[in-house]
Write a protein that holds these residues in place. Structure first.
Motif, PDB file in Angstrom:
ATOM      1  N   ASN A 112       0.811  -1.221   0.000  1.00  0.00           N
ATOM      2  CA  ASN A 112       0.000   0.000   0.000  1.00  0.00           C
ATOM      3  C   ASN A 112       0.844   1.270   0.000  1.00  0.00           C
ATOM      4  OD1 ASN A 112      -2.178  -1.707   0.087  1.00  0.00           O
ATOM      5  ND2 ASN A 112      -2.724  -1.272   2.199  1.00  0.00           N
ATOM      6  N   ALA A 113       1.888   1.268  -0.790  1.00  0.00           N
ATOM      7  CA  ALA A 113       2.744   2.450  -0.891  1.00  0.00           C
ATOM      8  C   ALA A 113       3.193   2.639  -2.336  1.00  0.00           C
ATOM      9  CB  ALA A 113       3.962   2.311   0.022  1.00  0.00           C
ATOM     10  N   PHE A 114       3.082   3.856  -2.809  1.00  0.00           N
ATOM     11  CA  PHE A 114       3.485   4.205  -4.169  1.00  0.00           C
ATOM     12  C   PHE A 114       4.187   5.554  -4.173  1.00  0.00           C
ATOM     13  CE2 PHE A 114      -0.442   1.709  -4.896  1.00  0.00           C
ATOM     14  CZ  PHE A 114       0.019   0.766  -5.804  1.00  0.00           C
ATOM     15  N   PHE A 115       5.106   5.734  -5.110  1.00  0.00           N
ATOM     16  CA  PHE A 115       5.495   7.086  -5.494  1.00  0.00           C
ATOM     17  C   PHE A 115       4.743   7.388  -6.782  1.00  0.00           C
ATOM     18  CE2 PHE A 115       8.977   4.134  -6.608  1.00  0.00           C
ATOM     19  CZ  PHE A 115       9.016   4.261  -7.991  1.00  0.00           C
ATOM     20  N   CYS A 116       4.803   8.618  -7.258  1.00  0.00           N
ATOM     21  CA  CYS A 116       3.861   9.073  -8.292  1.00  0.00           C
ATOM     22  C   CYS A 116       3.866   8.215  -9.558  1.00  0.00           C
ATOM     23  CB  CYS A 116       4.119  10.538  -8.629  1.00  0.00           C
ATOM     24  SG  CYS A 116       5.756  10.897  -9.325  1.00  0.00           S
ATOM     25  N   SER A 117       5.018   8.005 -10.155  1.00  0.00           N
ATOM     26  CA  SER A 117       5.070   7.269 -11.421  1.00  0.00           C
ATOM     27  C   SER A 117       4.811   5.783 -11.224  1.00  0.00           C
ATOM     28  CB  SER A 117       6.414   7.485 -12.119  1.00  0.00           C
ATOM     29  OG  SER A 117       7.490   7.280 -11.224  1.00  0.00           O
ATOM     30  N   GLN A 118       5.130   5.261 -10.059  1.00  0.00           N
ATOM     31  CA  GLN A 118       4.819   3.865  -9.732  1.00  0.00           C
ATOM     32  C   GLN A 118       3.301   3.683  -9.691  1.00  0.00           C
ATOM     33  OE1 GLN A 118       5.937   2.716  -5.748  1.00  0.00           O
ATOM     34  NE2 GLN A 118       6.009   0.542  -6.248  1.00  0.00           N
ATOM     35  N   PHE A 119       2.598   4.642  -9.100  1.00  0.00           N
ATOM     36  CA  PHE A 119       1.138   4.610  -9.047  1.00  0.00           C
ATOM     37  C   PHE A 119       0.525   4.670 -10.440  1.00  0.00           C
ATOM     38  CE2 PHE A 119      -2.509   7.575  -9.301  1.00  0.00           C
ATOM     39  CZ  PHE A 119      -3.500   6.727  -8.842  1.00  0.00           C
ATOM     40  N   VAL A 120       0.978   5.615 -11.264  1.00  0.00           N
ATOM     41  CA  VAL A 120       0.439   5.758 -12.616  1.00  0.00           C
ATOM     42  C   VAL A 120       0.677   4.472 -13.411  1.00  0.00           C
ATOM     43  CG1 VAL A 120       0.645   7.005 -14.810  1.00  0.00           C
ATOM     44  CG2 VAL A 120       0.642   8.264 -12.647  1.00  0.00           C
ATOM     45  N   ALA A 121       1.889   3.931 -13.324  1.00  0.00           N
ATOM     46  CA  ALA A 121       2.207   2.692 -14.029  1.00  0.00           C
ATOM     47  C   ALA A 121       1.366   1.528 -13.515  1.00  0.00           C
ATOM     48  CB  ALA A 121       3.692   2.376 -13.876  1.00  0.00           C
ATOM     49  N   TYR A 122       1.141   1.487 -12.211  1.00  0.00           N
ATOM     50  CA  TYR A 122       0.378   0.395 -11.601  1.00  0.00           C
ATOM     51  C   TYR A 122      -1.047   0.333 -12.139  1.00  0.00           C
ATOM     52  CZ  TYR A 122      -2.340  -2.127  -8.071  1.00  0.00           C
ATOM     53  OH  TYR A 122      -3.199  -2.985  -7.436  1.00  0.00           O
ATOM     54  N   ILE A 123      -1.762   1.469 -12.121  1.00  0.00           N
ATOM     55  CA  ILE A 123      -3.162   1.403 -12.551  1.00  0.00           C
ATOM     56  C   ILE A 123      -3.280   1.257 -14.068  1.00  0.00           C
ATOM     57  CG2 ILE A 123      -4.083   2.570 -10.519  1.00  0.00           C
ATOM     58  CD1 ILE A 123      -4.423   5.074 -12.168  1.00  0.00           C
ATOM     59  N   LEU A 124      -2.309   1.769 -14.821  1.00  0.00           N
ATOM     60  CA  LEU A 124      -2.331   1.544 -16.272  1.00  0.00           C
ATOM     61  C   LEU A 124      -2.065   0.079 -16.596  1.00  0.00           C
ATOM     62  CD1 LEU A 124      -0.407   4.709 -17.521  1.00  0.00           C
ATOM     63  CD2 LEU A 124      -2.847   4.228 -17.807  1.00  0.00           C
TER      64      LEU A 124
ATOM     65  N   GLY B  99       8.122  -0.826  -9.658  1.00  0.00           N
ATOM     66  CA  GLY B  99       8.840  -0.095  -8.618  1.00  0.00           C
ATOM     67  C   GLY B  99      10.062   0.645  -9.120  1.00  0.00           C
ATOM     68  N   LEU B 100      10.381   0.487 -10.399  1.00  0.00           N
ATOM     69  CA  LEU B 100      11.502   1.213 -10.995  1.00  0.00           C
ATOM     70  C   LEU B 100      11.057   2.208 -12.066  1.00  0.00           C
ATOM     71  CD1 LEU B 100      14.192  -1.619 -11.415  1.00  0.00           C
ATOM     72  CD2 LEU B 100      14.001   0.091  -9.590  1.00  0.00           C
ATOM     73  N   ILE B 101       9.749   2.339 -12.244  1.00  0.00           N
ATOM     74  CA  ILE B 101       9.241   3.241 -13.271  1.00  0.00           C
ATOM     75  C   ILE B 101       9.344   4.687 -12.786  1.00  0.00           C
ATOM     76  CG2 ILE B 101       7.225   3.939 -14.629  1.00  0.00           C
ATOM     77  CD1 ILE B 101       8.311   1.287 -15.513  1.00  0.00           C
ATOM     78  N   ALA B 102      10.105   5.485 -13.516  1.00  0.00           N
ATOM     79  CA  ALA B 102      10.237   6.912 -13.237  1.00  0.00           C
ATOM     80  C   ALA B 102       9.356   7.688 -14.218  1.00  0.00           C
ATOM     81  CB  ALA B 102      11.694   7.338 -13.382  1.00  0.00           C
ATOM     82  N   PRO B 103       9.048   8.952 -13.931  1.00  0.00           N
ATOM     83  CA  PRO B 103       8.204   9.726 -14.858  1.00  0.00           C
ATOM     84  C   PRO B 103       8.698   9.705 -16.300  1.00  0.00           C
ATOM     85  CG  PRO B 103       8.380  10.893 -12.793  1.00  0.00           C
ATOM     86  CD  PRO B 103       9.311   9.711 -12.694  1.00  0.00           C
ATOM     87  N   TYR B 104      10.010   9.764 -16.506  1.00  0.00           N
ATOM     88  CA  TYR B 104      10.523   9.784 -17.882  1.00  0.00           C
ATOM     89  C   TYR B 104      10.336   8.434 -18.584  1.00  0.00           C
ATOM     90  CZ  TYR B 104      14.658   8.211 -15.224  1.00  0.00           C
ATOM     91  OH  TYR B 104      15.512   7.560 -14.362  1.00  0.00           O
ATOM     92  N   ASP B 105      10.143   7.351 -17.819  1.00  0.00           N
ATOM     93  CA  ASP B 105       9.842   6.055 -18.448  1.00  0.00           C
ATOM     94  C   ASP B 105       8.460   6.071 -19.090  1.00  0.00           C
ATOM     95  OD1 ASP B 105      12.216   4.555 -17.773  1.00  0.00           O
ATOM     96  OD2 ASP B 105      11.511   4.547 -15.701  1.00  0.00           O
ATOM     97  N   LEU B 106       7.541   6.819 -18.496  1.00  0.00           N
ATOM     98  CA  LEU B 106       6.192   6.899 -19.043  1.00  0.00           C
ATOM     99  C   LEU B 106       6.191   7.570 -20.413  1.00  0.00           C
ATOM    100  CD1 LEU B 106       4.333   7.976 -15.774  1.00  0.00           C
ATOM    101  CD2 LEU B 106       4.312   5.709 -16.823  1.00  0.00           C
ATOM    102  N   GLN B 107       7.146   8.467 -20.638  1.00  0.00           N
ATOM    103  CA  GLN B 107       7.234   9.154 -21.928  1.00  0.00           C
ATOM    104  C   GLN B 107       7.664   8.227 -23.049  1.00  0.00           C
ATOM    105  OE1 GLN B 107       9.888  12.356 -20.200  1.00  0.00           O
ATOM    106  NE2 GLN B 107       8.655  13.628 -21.559  1.00  0.00           N
ATOM    107  N   CYS B 108       8.278   7.118 -22.709  1.00  0.00           N
ATOM    108  CA  CYS B 108       8.859   6.230 -23.715  1.00  0.00           C
ATOM    109  C   CYS B 108       7.876   5.193 -24.262  1.00  0.00           C
ATOM    110  CB  CYS B 108      10.075   5.515 -23.116  1.00  0.00           C
ATOM    111  SG  CYS B 108      11.381   6.646 -22.581  1.00  0.00           S
ATOM    112  N   VAL B 109       6.654   5.181 -23.732  1.00  0.00           N
ATOM    113  CA  VAL B 109       5.660   4.218 -24.208  1.00  0.00           C
ATOM    114  C   VAL B 109       5.224   4.609 -25.616  1.00  0.00           C
ATOM    115  CG1 VAL B 109       3.403   3.211 -23.773  1.00  0.00           C
ATOM    116  CG2 VAL B 109       4.909   3.758 -21.858  1.00  0.00           C
ATOM    117  N   SER B 110       5.214   3.653 -26.522  1.00  0.00           N
ATOM    118  CA  SER B 110       5.043   3.941 -27.950  1.00  0.00           C
ATOM    119  C   SER B 110       3.672   4.496 -28.315  1.00  0.00           C
ATOM    120  CB  SER B 110       5.320   2.680 -28.778  1.00  0.00           C
ATOM    121  OG  SER B 110       4.420   1.647 -28.406  1.00  0.00           O
TER     122      SER B 110
END
Length: 199
Positions: free
Chosen positions: A123-135, A148-159
């Motif tokens: 029951n603990a998330f940082f911001c980009s971990q949360f976004v990645a989790y629900i997506l 647990g290793l997803i950073a905000p800039y990783d989200l930008q790399c999704v095709s």
């Protein structure tokens, strides 16, 4: 099949914590949120609960017109989803929202990202971990690395992401005011059209 849009908001608020994170990441945006509409009226993330204390954090519904967001730089991406994916996304988010007192911000997880070792905490998330989790739970996105290793800039790399806007967040909001026509009654009981704006 009806298609919908979901939005990923990446921001740099310029706060002290953001500046410290940026020293490590060297990336322009170090906070991520998820939104359900292009006007960003419904935005969710894991972040600070109070503007003055960055160390009290958890699940938050963010008002991106207030506080630290007022002068933030941002990048906004859209992703096309099906109706069922959207419903799943809302379901998982509502589950967390309903139990938000049991959730906390995953500060230790940030160190896991730094050392490339995901730190699993219940029951603990940082911001980009949360976004990645629900997506990921909604089958909208799959990630090669642990969540647990997803950073905000990783989200930008999704095709399948589409860049909608990049620049000052307040400028985007000014450009995207929703117009609504209403007809108020005058003193004589006559309808008079006027244009109102929803922020």
């Amino acid at each position: 099949m009806t298609e919908k849009q979901v939005y990923i908001l990446l921001t740099n608020t310029g706060s002290l914590l953001t500046k410290l994170i940026k020293l490590y990441t060297k990336k322009p945006y170090n906070h991520s949120s998820i939104a359900f509409d292009q006007h960003l009226s419904e935005v969710y993330s894991f972040g600070r609960k109070t503007a003055r204390n960055p160390f009290i954090g958890g699940f938050v519904k963010e008002d991106v017109r207030m506080g630290l967001f007022k002068h933030a730089d941002c990048a906004i991406y859209s992703i096309t989803v099906s109706e069922s994916q959207l419903q799943n996304l809302r379901h998982y988010l509502q589950e967390i929202e309903a139990q938000q007192k049991q959730y906390r911000y995953n500060f230790l997880g940030l160190f896991g990202v730094m050392f490339n070792r995901p730190l699993k905490r219940k029951n603990a998330f940082f911001c980009s971990q949360f976004v990645a989790y629900i997506l990921n739970k909604s089958t909208i996105m799959k990630f090669e690395k642990p969540l647990g290793l997803i950073a905000p800039y990783d989200l930008q790399c999704v095709s399948n992401l589409h860049l909608v806007y990049e620049g000052k967040l307040k400028d985007y909001q000014n450009e995207n005011k929703a117009e609504m026509v209403c007809y108020p009654v005058t003193e004589k009981g006559v309808f008079s059209p006027s244009l109102l704006y929803l922020r």
